[in-house]
Design a protein around this motif. Structure first.
Motif, PDB file in Angstrom:
ATOM      1  N   LEU A 407       0.855  -1.174   0.000  1.00  0.00           N
ATOM      2  CA  LEU A 407       0.000   0.000   0.000  1.00  0.00           C
ATOM      3  C   LEU A 407       0.898   1.232   0.000  1.00  0.00           C
ATOM      4  N   PHE A 408       0.548   2.232  -0.777  1.00  0.00           N
ATOM      5  CA  PHE A 408       1.304   3.488  -0.741  1.00  0.00           C
ATOM      6  C   PHE A 408       0.337   4.639  -0.506  1.00  0.00           C
ATOM      7  N   PRO A 409       0.565   5.398   0.598  1.00  0.00           N
ATOM      8  CA  PRO A 409       1.531   5.108   1.668  1.00  0.00           C
ATOM      9  C   PRO A 409       1.075   3.914   2.507  1.00  0.00           C
ATOM     10  N   PRO A 410       1.963   3.370   3.339  1.00  0.00           N
ATOM     11  CA  PRO A 410       1.591   2.193   4.122  1.00  0.00           C
ATOM     12  C   PRO A 410       0.476   2.496   5.125  1.00  0.00           C
ATOM     13  N   HIS A 411      -0.304   1.474   5.420  1.00  0.00           N
ATOM     14  CA  HIS A 411      -1.354   1.557   6.441  1.00  0.00           C
ATOM     15  C   HIS A 411      -0.902   0.697   7.624  1.00  0.00           C
ATOM     16  N   VAL A 412      -0.636   1.336   8.749  1.00  0.00           N
ATOM     17  CA  VAL A 412      -0.157   0.621   9.937  1.00  0.00           C
ATOM     18  C   VAL A 412      -0.950   1.093  11.140  1.00  0.00           C
ATOM     19  N   LEU A 435       3.414 -13.391  -1.198  1.00  0.00           N
ATOM     20  CA  LEU A 435       4.104 -12.126  -1.391  1.00  0.00           C
ATOM     21  C   LEU A 435       4.364 -11.483  -0.033  1.00  0.00           C
ATOM     22  N   THR A 436       5.280 -10.555   0.023  1.00  0.00           N
ATOM     23  CA  THR A 436       5.440  -9.750   1.232  1.00  0.00           C
ATOM     24  C   THR A 436       4.377  -8.657   1.231  1.00  0.00           C
ATOM     25  N   PHE A 437       4.181  -8.023   2.392  1.00  0.00           N
ATOM     26  CA  PHE A 437       3.191  -6.949   2.505  1.00  0.00           C
ATOM     27  C   PHE A 437       3.737  -5.920   3.476  1.00  0.00           C
ATOM     28  N   ASN A 438       3.526  -4.646   3.162  1.00  0.00           N
ATOM     29  CA  ASN A 438       4.152  -3.582   3.959  1.00  0.00           C
ATOM     30  C   ASN A 438       3.243  -2.972   5.006  1.00  0.00           C
ATOM     31  N   SER A 439       2.024  -3.459   5.132  1.00  0.00           N
ATOM     32  CA  SER A 439       1.053  -2.834   6.032  1.00  0.00           C
ATOM     33  C   SER A 439       0.475  -3.860   6.989  1.00  0.00           C
ATOM     34  N   ALA A 464      10.472  -2.655  -9.388  1.00  0.00           N
ATOM     35  CA  ALA A 464       9.913  -3.491 -10.449  1.00  0.00           C
ATOM     36  C   ALA A 464       9.299  -4.783  -9.927  1.00  0.00           C
ATOM     37  N   ASP A 465       9.658  -5.194  -8.721  1.00  0.00           N
ATOM     38  CA  ASP A 465       9.125  -6.433  -8.158  1.00  0.00           C
ATOM     39  C   ASP A 465       7.920  -6.199  -7.251  1.00  0.00           C
ATOM     40  N   THR A 466       7.405  -4.970  -7.230  1.00  0.00           N
ATOM     41  CA  THR A 466       6.329  -4.617  -6.314  1.00  0.00           C
ATOM     42  C   THR A 466       5.098  -4.149  -7.081  1.00  0.00           C
ATOM     43  N   ALA A 467       3.928  -4.630  -6.621  1.00  0.00           N
ATOM     44  CA  ALA A 467       2.642  -4.105  -7.093  1.00  0.00           C
ATOM     45  C   ALA A 467       2.122  -3.183  -6.004  1.00  0.00           C
ATOM     46  N   TYR A 468       1.786  -1.956  -6.384  1.00  0.00           N
ATOM     47  CA  TYR A 468       1.377  -0.939  -5.414  1.00  0.00           C
ATOM     48  C   TYR A 468      -0.122  -0.665  -5.531  1.00  0.00           C
ATOM     49  N   VAL A 469      -0.804  -0.650  -4.384  1.00  0.00           N
ATOM     50  CA  VAL A 469      -2.166  -0.125  -4.315  1.00  0.00           C
ATOM     51  C   VAL A 469      -2.021   1.283  -3.765  1.00  0.00           C
ATOM     52  N   VAL A 470      -2.385   2.269  -4.581  1.00  0.00           N
ATOM     53  CA  VAL A 470      -1.978   3.647  -4.332  1.00  0.00           C
ATOM     54  C   VAL A 470      -3.153   4.496  -3.872  1.00  0.00           C
ATOM     55  N   ALA A 471      -2.899   5.326  -2.860  1.00  0.00           N
ATOM     56  CA  ALA A 471      -3.903   6.305  -2.441  1.00  0.00           C
ATOM     57  C   ALA A 471      -4.135   7.300  -3.569  1.00  0.00           C
ATOM     58  N   THR A 472      -5.371   7.773  -3.692  1.00  0.00           N
ATOM     59  CA  THR A 472      -5.734   8.647  -4.809  1.00  0.00           C
ATOM     60  C   THR A 472      -4.837   9.871  -4.892  1.00  0.00           C
ATOM     61  N   GLU A 473      -4.523  10.476  -3.738  1.00  0.00           N
ATOM     62  CA  GLU A 473      -3.717  11.694  -3.745  1.00  0.00           C
ATOM     63  C   GLU A 473      -2.263  11.438  -4.150  1.00  0.00           C
ATOM     64  N   ALA A 474      -1.820  10.181  -4.040  1.00  0.00           N
ATOM     65  CA  ALA A 474      -0.433   9.853  -4.401  1.00  0.00           C
ATOM     66  C   ALA A 474      -0.308   9.380  -5.836  1.00  0.00           C
ATOM     67  N   LEU A 475      -1.421   9.166  -6.524  1.00  0.00           N
ATOM     68  CA  LEU A 475      -1.388   8.608  -7.875  1.00  0.00           C
ATOM     69  C   LEU A 475      -0.600   9.481  -8.856  1.00  0.00           C
ATOM     70  N   PRO A 476      -0.736  10.822  -8.836  1.00  0.00           N
ATOM     71  CA  PRO A 476       0.066  11.637  -9.769  1.00  0.00           C
ATOM     72  C   PRO A 476       1.558  11.410  -9.642  1.00  0.00           C
TER      73      PRO A 476
END
Length: 513
Positions: A407-412, A435-439, A464-476
């Motif tokens: 998740l970008f940014p991470p949710h903790v 897979l690993t997970f950051n949150s 390149a080895d990561t799939a990101y689920v991105v917050a709307t404000e971080a998408l740009p």
């Protein structure tokens, strides 16, 4: 799949995919790249480590929360029966006593935090204190059992050890006072308990994260009325007021146990001679220790019915590091609550030893009242939640092509934004795809992780080895760095622009530009 339960379950699930290492319960694939451990997710590291060798035989969705709760009830009944055996060899008395303790509301009230349901460890320590220990051999056996209970507690939850260790030291003192153990051996045993607990903590990975402390000491406390305040857990007795966070200090013994205690105290007025020969001194170190822990349970802000009646802040100020580590001080009322239940059982059966049918009748009544009054609807088990499983087959394309889901940014929990349903859905997907997970959730987290909560995407940092689920404000920020982004199950997902695999191509079906 919510709150503490979700944290416990994900601690176990990611541990299943993790390689063996030290500490034994470490999970480098959770809260990646910093890692955590089953211990720091409060996920019962002892059970996790014991089950890990059988990982290949277990179903993908296997979890041990229900089995653990069942075991806690069984062992509570077992050690309750052992406790009753101190004064009565009759199976009926032992079964009824075990049932009364297994129906103790404080244990059921902890269902929301399963690892803390191991109240049988406290009752087991009471049994060691109150049973006869006639010689040095029996004393050494008692200390060995106390060490075993401490090791189990240390492998389960730190709060349990914070109660068991003082009880174990008190047992060594009791054996020395009874002259079945020398003072040198008692001191050595006491030091041994502490070394053992610290060693098990280190082995299972409790030492880590951002530190031992947190806010809340003085709030997560026990009220002076806690032993007879049902806090909604009784059908027969009205509840008194408490402060918002004082559910942590819940010590209500149950109406059946209170009834038995009242009957026992009343009976002493006309059967006082039956108390001759009772080894009262045997219980003095235990009683002192339980009372001291109950005083700590009140915290610096002593309350009655939720209103402050005393301020002990100056007393606790020099020990702020300890109190912040064990901020939920109210839990330390449990030993006193169970000691009073034990006193009710043992005193009543001692008074009516010559007429065992009277003891049986009163115990049966107490158990019946306790069972009827047990307000099960208060249990967290009666609260449902919806667990979202991601259904799109495109997620499966991550397997073998990517190593990380993030998740970008991470949710903790506690330190960053935390959308629990989203974290649970993605965490479960990461687990199933290995897979690993950051949150996620952890009781203590690496201090570096907090800095990432609101940090912008650094130039050239799309992996390149990561799939990101991105917050709307971080998408740009991702689009500016050439990421390939699209919508999958309503979620903005990005991968490195250089990716041309099936998952990357799937994002082009609903592209984001």
């Amino acid at each position: 799949m919510r709150e503490d339960w979700a944290g416990h379950i994900f601690g176990w699930l990611f541990y299943r995919n993790a390689p063996w290492g030290l500490p034994l319960s470490s999970s480098p694939n959770q809260l990646y790249p910093y890692g955590t451990s089953v211990a720091l997710t409060d996920g019962n590291p002892l059970v996790a480590v014991l089950l890990k060798p059988f990982n290949a035989l277990l179903p993908a969705d296997f979890q041990y929360t229900g089995l653990w709760l069942a075991l806690c009830f069984v062992l509570m009944g077992w050690f309750g029966a052992k406790l009753v055996s101190v004064v009565s060899p009759r199976p009926a008395h032992q079964v009824l006593g075990g049932l009364l303790l297994a129906l103790a509301p404080p244990m059921a009230a902890r269902f929301g935090h399963p690892t803390l349901c191991a109240h049988w460890l406290v009752v087991a320590m009471l049994w060691l204190h109150l049973r006869d220990t006639p010689d040095a051999h029996a004393a050494r056996r008692a200390l060995a059992l106390a060490a075993l209970f401490n090791a189990v507690g240390a492998g389960t939850h730190p709060y349990l050890v914070a109660m068991l260790a003082p009880l174990a030291v008190a047992l060594a003192v009791r054996l020395a006072l009874g002259r079945v153990l020398g003072w040198g051996a008692a001191v050595a045993a006491s030091v041994g308990f502490l070394v053992l607990d610290v060693g098990v903590f280190a082995l299972f990975g409790y030492f880590g994260g951002s530190g031992l402390g947190a806010e809340g000491f003085g709030d997560f406390s026990a009220d002076l009325s806690t032993l007879f305040n049902p806090m909604g857990w009784s059908k027969l007795v009205p509840s008194l007021n408490t402060a918002p966070r004082q559910g942590e200090g819940f010590g209500f013994m149950g109406v059946g146990a209170l009834l038995l205690l009242a009957l026992a105290l009343l009976a002493t007025t006309f059967r006082f001679r039956m108390l001759r020969g009772v080894p009262w001194r045997r219980g003095v170190p235990l009683a002192v220790t339980a009372l001291l822990m109950a005083v700590y349970a009140l915290s610096w802000r002593v309350t009655w019915s939720g209103q402050k009646v005393a301020d002990l802040g100056s007393l606790y100020e020099p020990f702020s590091r300890l109190t912040s580590a064990f901020r939920s001080s109210g839990r330390f009322v449990w030993p006193l609550s169970y000691l009073l239940m034990a006193c009710a059982l043992l005193l009543w059966l001692r008074l009516w030893r010559s007429r065992p049918w009277v003891g049986t009748a009163a115990l049966a009544l107490a158990v019946a009242v306790q069972a009827y009054d047990w307000h099960a609807e208060r249990s967290p088990l009666h609260r449902s939640t919806v667990f979202r499983r991601l259904q799109s087959p495109e997620w499966a394309e991550l397997r073998g092509h990517y190593q990380h889901l993030a998740l970008f940014p991470p949710h903790v929990q506690w330190i960053c934004r935390y959308d629990e349903p989203l974290v649970n859905a993605l965490g479960y997907t990461a687990y199933r795809l290995k897979l690993t997970f950051n949150s996620g959730y952890a009781s203590r987290t690496p201090p570096e992780l907090a800095a990432e909560c609101n940090a912008p995407l650094r130039p050239g940092s799309i992996d390149a080895d990561t799939a990101y689920v991105v917050a709307t404000e971080a998408l740009p920020q991702f689009l500016q760095q050439g990421a390939r982004c699209g919508v999958l199950e309503g979620l903005p997902v990005c991968v490195a622009g250089s990716r041309t695999d099936a998952f990357a191509r799937a994002l082009e079906r609903q592209p984001l530009r």
